[in-house]
Design a protein around this motif. Structure first.
Motif, short mmCIF file in Angstrom:
data_model
loop_
_atom_site.label_atom_id
_atom_site.label_comp_id
_atom_site.label_asym_id
_atom_site.label_seq_id
_atom_site.Cartn_x
_atom_site.Cartn_y
_atom_site.Cartn_z
N HIS A 223 -7.72 -4.80 -7.29
CA HIS A 223 -7.26 -5.46 -8.52
C HIS A 223 -8.38 -5.42 -9.56
N ASN A 224 -8.00 -5.56 -10.81
CA ASN A 224 -8.94 -5.41 -11.93
C ASN A 224 -9.69 -4.08 -11.83
N HIS A 225 -8.96 -3.04 -11.40
CA HIS A 225 -9.47 -1.67 -11.35
C HIS A 225 -10.63 -1.50 -10.36
N ALA A 226 -10.70 -2.33 -9.34
CA ALA A 226 -11.81 -2.21 -8.38
C ALA A 226 -11.42 -2.78 -7.02
N PHE A 227 -12.16 -2.32 -6.00
CA PHE A 227 -12.08 -2.91 -4.67
C PHE A 227 -13.12 -4.03 -4.57
N HIS A 228 -12.89 -4.98 -3.66
CA HIS A 228 -13.73 -6.17 -3.59
C HIS A 228 -14.10 -6.52 -2.15
N GLU A 229 -15.30 -7.02 -1.97
CA GLU A 229 -15.67 -7.63 -0.69
C GLU A 229 -14.78 -8.86 -0.50
N GLU A 230 -14.10 -8.96 0.64
CA GLU A 230 -13.10 -10.01 0.75
C GLU A 230 -12.70 -10.29 2.19
N ASN A 231 -12.56 -11.57 2.51
CA ASN A 231 -11.90 -12.06 3.73
C ASN A 231 -10.63 -12.75 3.26
N SER A 232 -9.48 -12.19 3.56
CA SER A 232 -8.27 -12.74 2.96
C SER A 232 -7.07 -12.46 3.86
N THR A 233 -5.88 -12.75 3.34
CA THR A 233 -4.64 -12.41 4.03
C THR A 233 -3.75 -11.63 3.06
N THR A 234 -2.84 -10.86 3.63
CA THR A 234 -1.88 -10.15 2.79
C THR A 234 -0.48 -10.28 3.37
N ASP A 235 0.48 -10.44 2.47
CA ASP A 235 1.89 -10.32 2.83
C ASP A 235 2.55 -9.32 1.88
N LEU A 236 1.75 -8.36 1.42
CA LEU A 236 2.23 -7.36 0.47
C LEU A 236 3.38 -6.56 1.09
N TYR A 237 4.45 -6.47 0.37
CA TYR A 237 5.64 -5.73 0.78
C TYR A 237 5.79 -4.56 -0.18
N ILE A 238 5.63 -3.36 0.33
CA ILE A 238 5.70 -2.16 -0.49
C ILE A 238 7.05 -1.49 -0.28
N TYR A 239 7.86 -1.43 -1.34
CA TYR A 239 9.16 -0.78 -1.28
C TYR A 239 9.34 0.10 -2.52
N PRO A 240 10.31 1.02 -2.52
CA PRO A 240 10.44 1.97 -3.63
C PRO A 240 10.46 1.28 -5.00
N GLY A 241 9.68 1.84 -5.90
CA GLY A 241 9.44 1.25 -7.20
C GLY A 241 8.01 0.75 -7.32
N TYR A 242 7.36 0.55 -6.17
CA TYR A 242 5.96 0.13 -6.16
C TYR A 242 5.07 1.25 -6.69
N ARG A 243 4.09 0.90 -7.50
CA ARG A 243 3.14 1.88 -8.02
C ARG A 243 1.82 1.76 -7.26
N PHE A 244 1.49 2.80 -6.52
CA PHE A 244 0.26 2.79 -5.73
C PHE A 244 -0.95 2.88 -6.65
N LYS A 245 -1.92 1.98 -6.41
CA LYS A 245 -3.12 1.90 -7.24
C LYS A 245 -4.37 2.35 -6.49
N ALA A 246 -4.37 2.17 -5.18
CA ALA A 246 -5.60 2.33 -4.40
C ALA A 246 -5.69 3.67 -3.68
N ILE A 247 -4.57 4.13 -3.10
CA ILE A 247 -4.63 5.30 -2.22
C ILE A 247 -4.03 6.54 -2.89
N ASN A 248 -4.44 7.70 -2.38
CA ASN A 248 -3.92 8.99 -2.86
C ASN A 248 -3.14 9.74 -1.78
N GLY A 249 -3.20 9.26 -0.57
CA GLY A 249 -2.49 9.90 0.53
C GLY A 249 -2.58 9.02 1.77
N MET A 250 -1.90 9.45 2.84
CA MET A 250 -1.84 8.60 4.02
C MET A 250 -1.54 9.44 5.26
N LEU A 251 -2.17 9.05 6.37
CA LEU A 251 -1.79 9.54 7.69
C LEU A 251 -0.99 8.44 8.36
#
Length: 342
Positions: free
Chosen positions: A267-295
């Protein structure tokens, strides 16, 4: 997209293609490569993984370690009770899922052996908060007496035989109750190839919860609520990720867990040192900001993991790839083959 029906993410998979055992060698599994730029599918083995990566790519690995979370304990009556350890709350205190729990009461002590007990601190409907007592620490206790938490579609009469293979070779941070399965293909030889080609490796941690197997029950998938999972990105990894972004290096997430972690953290155009939780749900229409590909491996019909893949390359393309994989008899799910999206 206001209405995406669950039926759009269904497909027919013959039972024979659900992998029940891993490949003989981790890196001999099949690897399907989909190049978005060329809109091209090609078939390989995982030994070709490094050669298929984009120039100057860096890969991001989830170093979570699967805990042996299934413990069989006994009541004073001798009745066996299965405790599935879900989440560490504090030292020796855990949240667990209990089978056959109707008669179990608060403060009841379950015996694992003569030196180790599980005390029910607070019982809920199917879950409970418990305390482990005995000479071993909690993770030592699980390692000594637990069984690997194999997914429900892997039918095994000897789950302890899977202790090694249902774990990545680089797992180091205990806490997951399911394996980051894209990582299961990596070997020392693959790491040597990565080193030889000077491909940067960045480690993050996301502890996969039991909720990863929760089915989507909403007909409109947008109404689905994701479970929370804890993650950690250390200062060094955040710095490396930001350098990669700055230098326009393709960031390839190894697994959907790494993808969700990175997208949650950026977020804010950068990655951050962080201890946190996520419940991010990625479904069609989502705009990927961080990754360029995936295995990633091949996922269950109507699952949030399949929906994430569809979000990256489109529903139609994903179905074409899955149909191709089925026709070529790729193996599916946790012990199955892999797909590289670049």
């Amino acid at each position: 997209m206001n209405n995406l029906t669950l039926a759009q993410f269904d497909y027919h998979l013959p039972d024979t293609l659900i992998a029940q055992t891993p490949s003989v060698h981790r890196d001999t599994s099949k690897l399907l490569h989909f190049c978005k730029r060329k809109n091209k599918i090609s078939d390989h083995t995982f030994k070709s993984f490094v050669d298929l990566l984009p120039k100057n790519a860096c890969i991001v690995l989830n170093n979570t370690k699967v805990i042996k979370s299934r413990i069989i304990a006994k009541r004073l009556t001798g009745a066996k009770i299965e405790c599935f350890f879900l989440e560490k709350c504090s030292k020796n205190n855990w949240k667990v899922l209990i089978k056959n729990s109707k008669r179990i009461k608060n403060n009841e002590v379950l015996n694992v052996n003569e030196n180790h007990q599980i005390t029910i601190i607070k019982k809920l409907e199917k879950e409970a908060y418990v305390e482990i007592s005995g000479p071993l620490s909690d993770f030592e206790f699980l390692e000594a007496f637990g069984e690997p938490p194999l997914p429900p579609y892997i039918k095994s009469k000897r789950p302890k035989d899977h202790s090694n293979r249902y774990q990545s070779v680089f797992a180091s941070e205990p806490g997951a109750v399911a394996a980051p399965t894209a990582s299961l293909h990596f070997t020392k030889e693959v790491f040597a190839q990565l080193d030889q080609k000077e491909i940067e490796i960045i480690y993050i941690t996301l502890h996969i919860g039991l909720g990863t197997f929760n089915p989507i029950i909403s007909n409109n998938i947008i109404e689905h609520k994701m479970h929370k999972e804890s993650y950690k990105i250390c200062k060094k990894s955040a710095q490396k990720l930001n350098e990669a972004k700055k230098n326009r290096k393709p960031i390839i997430a190894i697994g959907t867990t790494s993808a969700r972690c990175l997208e949650s953290n950026f977020h804010n155009h950068a990655f951050h040192e962080e201890n946190s939780t996520t419940d991010l749900y990625i479904y069609p229409g989502y705009r990927f900001k961080a990754i360029n590909g995936m295995l990633t491996n091949f996922h269950l019909p109507k699952s949030s993991l399949l929906i994430l893949v569809c979000s990256l390359i489109g529903i139609k393309t994903t179905k074409q790839i899955y149909n191709h994989a089925i026709s070529k008899k790729y193996k599916f799910f946790s012990y199955g083959d892999a797909m590289l999206i670049t």
